[in-house]
Design a protein around this motif. Structure first.
Motif, PDB file in Angstrom:
ATOM      1  N   UNK A 174       0.826  -1.204   0.000  1.00  4.89           N
ATOM      2  CA  UNK A 174       0.000   0.000   0.000  1.00  4.89           C
ATOM      3  C   UNK A 174       0.864   1.259   0.000  1.00  4.89           C
ATOM      4  N   UNK A 175       1.939   1.259   0.765  1.00  6.38           N
ATOM      5  CA  UNK A 175       2.829   2.421   0.818  1.00  6.38           C
ATOM      6  C   UNK A 175       3.514   2.647  -0.523  1.00  6.38           C
ATOM      7  N   UNK A 176       3.906   1.573  -1.182  1.00  6.77           N
ATOM      8  CA  UNK A 176       4.516   1.696  -2.507  1.00  6.77           C
ATOM      9  C   UNK A 176       3.520   2.302  -3.497  1.00  6.77           C
ATOM     10  N   UNK A 177       2.287   1.802  -3.462  1.00  9.44           N
ATOM     11  CA  UNK A 177       1.252   2.334  -4.351  1.00  9.44           C
ATOM     12  C   UNK A 177       0.927   3.783  -4.014  1.00  9.44           C
TER      13      UNK A 177
ATOM     14  N   UNK B 202      -6.992  -4.853  -3.515  1.00 11.10           N
ATOM     15  CA  UNK B 202      -7.753  -3.827  -2.809  1.00 11.10           C
ATOM     16  C   UNK B 202      -6.900  -2.684  -2.305  1.00 11.10           C
ATOM     17  N   UNK B 203      -5.745  -2.982  -1.710  1.00  4.22           N
ATOM     18  CA  UNK B 203      -4.934  -1.900  -1.140  1.00  4.22           C
ATOM     19  C   UNK B 203      -4.317  -1.040  -2.246  1.00  4.22           C
TER      20      UNK B 203
ATOM     21  N   UNK C 160     -16.302  -0.302  -3.060  1.00  2.00           N
ATOM     22  CA  UNK C 160     -16.377   0.271  -1.721  1.00  2.00           C
ATOM     23  C   UNK C 160     -15.068   0.923  -1.313  1.00  2.00           C
ATOM     24  N   UNK C 161     -13.961   0.212  -1.504  1.00  2.00           N
ATOM     25  CA  UNK C 161     -12.654   0.780  -1.175  1.00  2.00           C
ATOM     26  C   UNK C 161     -12.341   1.980  -2.058  1.00  2.00           C
TER      27      UNK C 161
END
Length: 384
Positions: free
Chosen positions: A14-17, A71-72, A247-248
Motif C-alpha cells: 500500500x505504501x509503494x502504491x 484492494x490496497x 467500496x474501497x
C-alpha cells in the motif's frame, strides 16, 4: 491505522502504491477531467509496477497475490484519481471472468495485455430498457455457422469509447428464459459492425460512459465465455469482487477528503479560534470519520472472505450500497467545511462529482439491499 486484514507485506504494498499515486497520478487529476481521456502511459507504468490485477495467477501475468493486495493498490490509486482507478477495477473484474471462463488460447493474450497496462476492457450488461433488471436482456446473440452474430445496444457502459475489447452479455435463449438464456462473449473493440458513442457525464469524466451499437457483429465461437445460456449465472459471481473494490475505491476518496479537511479546519481561524474548536465543525467530521473507518473494514473483510474461498455476497452488497452513499455525504461535508473555497472548481468538487456515479451504476442501493435480504431471509422469502 492498523487493522486485522492487512499484514506487513500488504501495508508495504500500500505504501509503494501510495507513493506512486501521489507522485505520478494525483498531479494530472483535474487535467484528465477536463480532457476526458485516460493517460495510457500511466496505465503502462502501473502495469510495469505490478499494480494491475495482482490477484491473477502467474500464468496470466499476475502475481497470485490475492484480492486484498488488489484492494490496497486500488484504494491508493483511487485516492489520487477515481477515474484512473477504473483501470484497476475493470482489470480485476474482467480479468477474473476471462481467467475463469475464457478459452485460454483467446483469453491468455488479452490477460497478458491487461496486466501489463496495454489494454483496457469494458463490461457491457446494461441496456436502454433496463439496468437493475440485469437478466432481462434484449441484445440478441445468434449462432450462425462458425460465429455468433450480435445485434442490439448496450448503454451506460464505462470506458465504452476507450476500451480495446468488451465482455458483452446477450440473449441466446428465449425471452422468457431470463438469466438462464444469457451468453457472455469477448468482443474485440475493432469488430466490424461495432460503433460507439460517449455521454457528457457529470463525473468520472476521464473514464467516461457511453453506448455500444452492434450491427451484425460476428464473434468467433471460441470467444464465448463460459457455457452457452449460462453466462449470466457464471459471470455474475465476479461482481461480488468488484463491489468490494468499489467500496474501497469511493472510501479512498472520502478518506483523502477528510485528511485535507481536518488539516484545513485545524489552521483556519474564526473568532480567534481554529474552526476545529467549534463542535458544529468538528463533530460532523468525527461522525463521518468513524463511519468511513467502519465501512473500510467491511470492504476489507469482504475481500478477505473471498481470499479464503468463503461466501461474501451479502458483505459485498453491503459495501456497494453503503460506501458510495457514505463517500458522497463525506465529501459533501468536507466541501462545505471549506466554505466558498470548496465550491470553486477544484479537487473537492471534482471528488463530489466522481463518487456520485457509484450510487447509480454497478448495482443500486435498492438492489444491493435485496441481495442482503435474500442472504438472511432466503430467496423464496424475498423474490424481488
Amino acid at each position: 491505522m492498523r487493522n486485522p486484514y492487512l499484514d506487513e507485506s500488504l501495508q508495504a504494498l500500500a505504501e509503494q502504491a501510495r507513493r506512486y499515486a501521489r507522485e505520478r497520478v494525483a498531479p494530472g487529476y483535474q487535467e484528465r477531467d477536463r480532457t476526458r481521456a485516460l493517460d495510457r502511459s500511466l496505465m503502462r507504468e502501473m502495469g510495469e509496477m505490478g499494480f494491475i490485477a495482482p490477484e491473477l495467477p502467474e500464468q496470466w501475468g499476475g502475481q497470485g497475490a490475492g484480492c486484498l493486495a488488489a484492494g490496497v493498490i486500488h484504494e491508493e490509486i483511487a485516492a489520487a484519481d477515481l477515474s484512473l482507478s477504473y483501470v484497476n477495477l475493470l482489470a480485476s473484474l474482467n480479468g477474473q471472468i476471462l481467467a475463469e471462463h475464457g478459452d485460454p488460447a483467446v483469453a491468455g493474450p488479452w490477460l497478458q495485455r491487461l496486466v501489463r497496462g496495454e489494454a483496457l476492457l469494458a463490461i457491457a450488461l446494461t441496456e436502454p430498457r433496463g439496468g437493475s433488471d440485469a437478466a432481462n436482456l434484449r441484445l440478441r446473440v445468434e449462432r450462425v455457422g462458425d460465429a455468433y452474430v450480435v445485434n442490439g445496444e448496450k448503454t451506460s457502459i464505462s470506458a465504452a469509447d476507450q476500451a480495446d475489447a468488451v465482455i458483452v452479455f446477450g440473449r441466446t435463449g428465449a425471452p422468457e428464459s431470463g438469466a438462464r438464456g444469457v451468453t457472455a462473449l469477448l468482443v474485440p473493440g475493432d469488430a466490424q459492425g461495432l460503433t460507439r458513442s460517449r455521454f457528457d457525464c457529470h463525473g468520472q469524466r476521464a473514464i467516461g460512459r457511453g453506448s455500444l451499437f452492434f450491427d451484425n457483429v460476428r464473434v468467433p465461437l471460441d470467444h464465448r465465455l463460459g457455457q452457452e445460456n449460462q453466462g449470466f449465472v457464471q459471470v455474475m459471481q465476479g461482481f461480488d469482487f468488484s463491489r468490494a473494490l468499489i467500496g474501497l475505491q469511493v472510501l479512498a476518496v472520502a478518506r483523502v477528503a477528510l485528511d485535507e479537511t481536518w488539516a484545513y479546519v485545524s489552521q483556519r481561524e474564526a473568532f480567534g479560534k481554529p474552526l476545529s474548536a467549534f463542535q458544529g465543525v468538528s463533530h460532523p467530521l468525527a461522525d463521518l470519520q468513524t463511519k468511513v473507518e467502519a465501512a473500510r473494514l467491511l470492504c476489507l473483510q469482504a475481500l478477505w472472505l473471498k481470499d479464503q474461498g468463503l461466501p461474501h455476497s451479502a458483505e459485498a452488497a453491503m459495501c456497494k450500497w453503503w460506501a458510495p452513499q457514505l463517500a458522497y455525504d463525506t465529501v459533501h461535508q468536507c466541501l462545505l467545511s471549506f466554505g466558498h473555497g470548496g465550491y470553486d472548481r477544484g479537487p473537492m468538487e471534482q471528488r463530489l462529482r466522481d463518487v456520485l456515479g457509484f450510487q447509480i451504476g454497478d448495482g443500486t442501493a435498492q438492489i444491493m439491499k435485496t441481495v442482503i435480504a435474500r442472504a438472511h431471509a432466503g430467496r423464496g422469502a424475498v423474490p424481488n
